[in-house]
Design an enzyme around this catalytic site. Sequence first.
Site, PDB file in Angstrom:
ATOM      1  N   HIS A   1       0.677  -1.213   0.135  1.00  0.00           N
ATOM      2  CA  HIS A   1      -0.130  -0.058  -0.012  1.00  0.00           C
ATOM      3  C   HIS A   1       0.800   1.159   0.030  1.00  0.00           C
ATOM      4  O   HIS A   1       1.739   1.258   0.540  1.00  0.00           O
ATOM      5  CB  HIS A   1      -0.657  -0.048   1.138  1.00  0.00           C
ATOM      6  CG  HIS A   1      -1.995  -1.067   1.352  1.00  0.00           C
ATOM      7  ND1 HIS A   1      -2.759  -1.203   0.058  1.00  0.00           N
ATOM      8  CD2 HIS A   1      -2.511  -1.938   1.830  1.00  0.00           C
ATOM      9  CE1 HIS A   1      -3.770  -1.889   0.405  1.00  0.00           C
ATOM     10  NE2 HIS A   1      -3.513  -2.753   1.386  1.00  0.00           N
TER      11      HIS A   1
ATOM     12  N   CYS B   1      -0.023   2.163  -5.030  1.00  0.00           N
ATOM     13  CA  CYS B   1      -0.849   3.327  -5.407  1.00  0.00           C
ATOM     14  C   CYS B   1      -0.431   4.795  -5.372  1.00  0.00           C
ATOM     15  O   CYS B   1       0.414   4.943  -4.355  1.00  0.00           O
ATOM     16  CB  CYS B   1      -2.223   3.188  -4.785  1.00  0.00           C
ATOM     17  SG  CYS B   1      -3.173   1.704  -5.177  1.00  0.00           S
TER      18      CYS B   1
END
Length: 652
Positions: A281, A330
């Site tokens: 993440h 991301c």
Amino acid sequence: MNGSRPKPCHIMISEIVIVHHPVSVCVPANHKVTLQVRAEGTGILSYQWFSGDGNEVSGGTKADLTVRTQKSQLYVCRVNDHAGNYVFSDWAKVKVVDIDKSGLPVNWQGELHIAINPKPQTVQQGTKFTLRCVAFGIPAPHYQWYRNGQALLENTSDTLQMEHATAEHAGSYLCSISNVLEERWSEPVQVDIVQTKQLPPAAPTAADKVALLIGNLNYSNHPALMAPIMDVHELANLLQQLGFRVVSLLDLTREEMLAATDKFIELLDRGVYGLFYYAGHGYEHAGRNYLVAVDAPQPYRTENCVCVQRIMLSMQRRQTALSVILLDTCRKWYNQTCTPSAIMPLEPSGNTVYGYATCEDAEAFEVQDGGKSTGIFTKYLNKHILQTEKVTHVLEKVSEDLGRDPLVTGKQAVEIKHTLKEPRSLADQVQTTGHTKELHLRDACWRQANELPRKKRLMFLCGVEVEVSFSAMFSNVLVAFATVKTEGPRAQDCAISLSSKPAMEDLFSKPGRSDEMDTLLFDKSDNPDCYLRLCSLQKLKESMVIRVDLHYTHTQSKLRQTESQEMDIGMPLVASCKLYKRIRADKKQEGASAQSMGNMSSSNALLHQSPAGSGRPFTRKAVCAIKTAKTRSNNEPEENDENELQDFTRPH
């Protein structure tokens, strides 16, 4: 001998006959070698070995002489009988080549192994060129060079040298390496002879290559991921093929990530290629990229994460020849008013490359691909990374392939930013000239993080022998294997169980995830009777003890019994680096310390479900369950206040 050099040609008439002379060998430094002499004669024979300087070898009074090689040395053996007759063996040379032996098999038994292959060259006409081929072997190898398939009869050493290159010296060269047991061939290389104006610039080289790979997947407070397991493992193997010293780590807290990057930076130096890869993440804010640690709270702040630009800054300060950061994560903004990122590398160093899995304010995806989870970016990265092209060209091919993938069309696009001033490739050769001392220091530090416990055989009272061996899946994930080698007469139906002290939680035992880990295990194993996966070794603060429990049925009493043994394996792999001891110079600047990663509570269960079915993309964005309107006085949000809360199994 009185200190004088023995002369084998000065032999008294005797009935001693040497039927087997010692043979010359070529071995790496610090290798154990045994020289042998066999003789026949009247009565009991005695032996004395001498070194090339004429001195007696201490303890060398047997037919076999075992030495631990430090430098090249000559040896000869004198054989005496009881009547005072003696005879000398032939000289044997123990040649020691102090070069990188990382490619040498762990249990090398003396078979021919080419350590240095000749390199292709483009040479200016009239100048000197040299080709070198070095091999280890017992007996010592012989060399024969060939050009265009024809033997160069005068070139029979490990080095071929031409003083004045002419057009006839151009062609394909290779070397035959042989001894009485076998023959090997070097890789063929091309030598081109050109005029002065045709001479191309020298190809870039690296003083060394070092890579740190981190994959975060088992998050305490955020959606779990699947792909970093296979992505990090496969990329580590490919980078090793390119000559990188690789440390691969899974599931790190913020403090552990900072400590690991600190150690990584210490391995970098002038001329070194450094590569940092992260899968997990992440997000982007105010032109900076942040990596989310597994212990990041919900919601998190920037001080709970690791800033990528700080890592690059530290890499450049080490004056690396090439600094590469690859991010499969991301890059969603905190909010839509954030300004586009402006990467500001140090000047005038240059030669920095960022490879982003996706563009700004976008997500990166992982999918099920042929039964295994993979990040789409890393899937195509691994496809192209072994190519010898400029690193930015490789990333362009990754971008083109990802752009054609229908699963992420319009959702994910690779972004490349760089200040590359030279055509540097991840496949560039390592040239250690002038960097030998630094190379040895890096080698020692790197080996510390990759050192495995030694294989051991345990003999139980019932007569059963069990072998315990070890394998590293990652630099902080160790696997212990136990196999019954022999069953004693008093035991049958043997079974083994393994445990450790302290106990280390198997973070990858969940259904689906365990299956993927097992594919990594059993492709290379010998079908063991039992195995134990030991994760998060970076948290280990004391020596680890492996307990082996042997369960068996006694052949006479028919009762089920258990015997146990323990073995201390010390601080294996990255545990020896003691990442938990990182000391922060400025606690205020670094922010509050990260929370310790605890057991996942039932309240997090919905965050840890598996990704969508085969072929459906799964976002690597950390989704916040709480939205707030708080802002800080410096206009930097305390929390991740992304505008849209989305189903994390598939972004809308």
